[in-house]
Scaffold this motif. Structure first.
Motif, short mmCIF file in Angstrom:
data_model
loop_
_atom_site.label_atom_id
_atom_site.label_comp_id
_atom_site.label_asym_id
_atom_site.label_seq_id
_atom_site.Cartn_x
_atom_site.Cartn_y
_atom_site.Cartn_z
N UNK A 179 -89.52 0.25 -50.58
CA UNK A 179 -88.61 1.36 -50.84
C UNK A 179 -88.36 2.17 -49.57
N UNK A 180 -89.43 2.52 -48.90
CA UNK A 180 -89.34 3.48 -47.80
C UNK A 180 -88.94 2.82 -46.49
N UNK A 181 -89.26 1.52 -46.33
CA UNK A 181 -88.69 0.78 -45.20
C UNK A 181 -87.18 0.65 -45.39
N UNK A 182 -86.75 0.49 -46.63
CA UNK A 182 -85.31 0.41 -46.92
C UNK A 182 -84.63 1.73 -46.54
N UNK A 183 -85.28 2.86 -46.82
CA UNK A 183 -84.74 4.16 -46.42
C UNK A 183 -84.63 4.24 -44.90
N UNK A 184 -85.69 3.83 -44.20
CA UNK A 184 -85.66 3.85 -42.73
C UNK A 184 -84.50 3.01 -42.20
N UNK A 185 -84.32 1.83 -42.78
CA UNK A 185 -83.28 0.92 -42.32
C UNK A 185 -81.88 1.47 -42.58
N UNK A 186 -81.74 2.26 -43.64
CA UNK A 186 -80.44 2.88 -43.92
C UNK A 186 -80.14 4.02 -42.96
N UNK A 187 -81.20 4.65 -42.42
CA UNK A 187 -81.00 5.77 -41.50
C UNK A 187 -80.72 5.27 -40.09
N UNK A 188 -81.54 4.35 -39.61
CA UNK A 188 -81.28 3.76 -38.30
C UNK A 188 -80.80 2.33 -38.49
N UNK A 189 -79.72 1.99 -37.83
CA UNK A 189 -79.21 0.62 -37.90
C UNK A 189 -79.93 -0.29 -36.91
N UNK A 190 -80.94 0.25 -36.22
CA UNK A 190 -81.66 -0.54 -35.22
C UNK A 190 -82.56 -1.56 -35.89
N UNK A 191 -82.80 -2.63 -35.17
CA UNK A 191 -83.63 -3.72 -35.68
C UNK A 191 -85.11 -3.39 -35.53
#
Length: 353
Positions: A179-191
């Motif tokens: 859930x929370x990695x998904x939130x991080x990925x939505x905030x930063x588009x970085x790999x």
């Protein structure tokens, strides 16, 4: 398929999430429950009792020929059930995590594409107005970011039994961490480029190969960093069990919880109470140029309402043929990070992605 005809759905798995999703289908006129499937009889909420409970997912697919399969079983069966459903001509909703390996997660996504069907993964926070706002405010700040997040749960009784069942296949940092990695990925588009993890087994009630407390750290290509912490069990502290904080050079955005909430209350896992916006800007005197802004989230949806929103999104994706490529790719990516953290816990080494 006409827009007016309800989509027939088979729901597999009737734990907390499965029952909530079944209720969402029951109350949404765009769906019609064809069958409920569970390995054993369980109490059903009002409205679901008339459907009965079948034992075999495969038999339900064959006999009912549903339009949709909703999979809320234990995570080690997600991939096989989803692929069978796609091959039977169904669209699929599957609870997180999508699978227990990255290869299986990709197999599910490939099956969705090969059969021309929609795949929606149960990232419930994607449908939460408050979390949507948190992500938007964080993106306004710009990176690089520091993500500080956790969800520890002091559990006992039935909740602890459920956690022990989950830990037969999946650690807390994988089950909740996606859930929370998904939130991080939505905030930063970085790999994400590197993951580190640590964990400890705090009870003899879980297998020697499992741990019920874990902590992961992830490094992103743009210099952003993040951590996520998750622990389950009667020994877990209620202190600072809910931290949701995103910092950047321009300030930070945080979730502030009310005092006295309990960590094993399912609504606590999604309700945000208040969002605090802080600007790092200072005036000529070196003091902050403006006070923190508090955004009240009063009236936000509860857990069942969020499940209703998830299934409404599934219906919309099917009816309007929404492109879910980014949704599926993010699900695989967030799972890959959490599984890499699990690998790091077990090996003691950082994992390059």
């Amino acid at each position: 398929m006409s827009a007016e005809k309800p989509l027939r759905v088979v729901v597999a798995g009737l734990g907390n999430m499965g029952r909530s999703h079944a209720l969402a289908y029951h109350t949404n006129p765009g769906f019609e429950i064809a069958a409920l499937v569970n390995r054993s009889d369980v109490p059903l909420p009002e409205g679901l009792g008339r459907y009965g409970i079948r034992r075999s997912f495969e038999d339900a697919l064959r006999d009912e020929k549903p339009d949709v399969a909703a999979i809320a079983t234990y995570s080690d069966s997600h991939a096989d059930y989803a692929v069978r459903a796609f091959e039977a001509g169904c669209h699929v909703f599957v609870e997180k995590p999508l699978a227990t390996t990255v290869a299986d997660a990709r197999r599910v996504v490939d099956a969705a594409k090969a059969n021309g069907k929609k795949l929606v993964i149960g990232y419930i926070l994607r449908h939460h107005p408050s979390w949507i706002r948190l992500i938007a405010e964080a993106r306004k700040l710009g990176g690089p970011y520091v993500f500080r997040m956790n969800l520890n749960q002091q559990s006992s009784g039935h909740t602890w039994e459920t956690h022990k069942q989950l830990m037969q296949t999946t650690s807390p940092i994988v089950d909740c961490g996606v859930h929370y990695l998904d939130v991080m990925l939505q905030i930063t588009d970085a790999r994400p480029v590197e993951v580190r993890g640590m964990g400890v087994r705090l009870t003899d009630e879980v297998a020697p190969s499992m741990y019920n407390y874990g902590h992961l750290q992830v490094l992103f290509e743009d210099g952003s960093v993040g951590w996520y912490e998750a622990g389950w069990g009667p020994m877990i502290s209620e202190t600072a069990f809910f931290v949701k904080d995103v910092m950047s050079p321009k300030g930070c955005v945080s979730i502030v919880m009310k005092e006295g909430v309990k960590s094993d209350d399912i609504d606590t896992h999604t309700k945000t109470s208040t969002i605090r916006l802080h600007s790092a800007a200072t005036g000529p005197d070196g003091k902050f140029a403006r006070e923190d802004q508090l955004l009240s989230m009063e009236g936000e949806p509860g857990h069942q309402e969020l499940c209703d929103l998830e299934q409404a999104f599934l219906l919309k994706a099917i009816r309007e043929d929404i492109d879910l490529t980014r949704h599926m790719d993010d699900a695989v990516k967030s799972l890959a990070v959490c599984l890499a953290a699990d690998e790091s816990v077990r090996s003691g080494n950082a994992v390059k992605l």
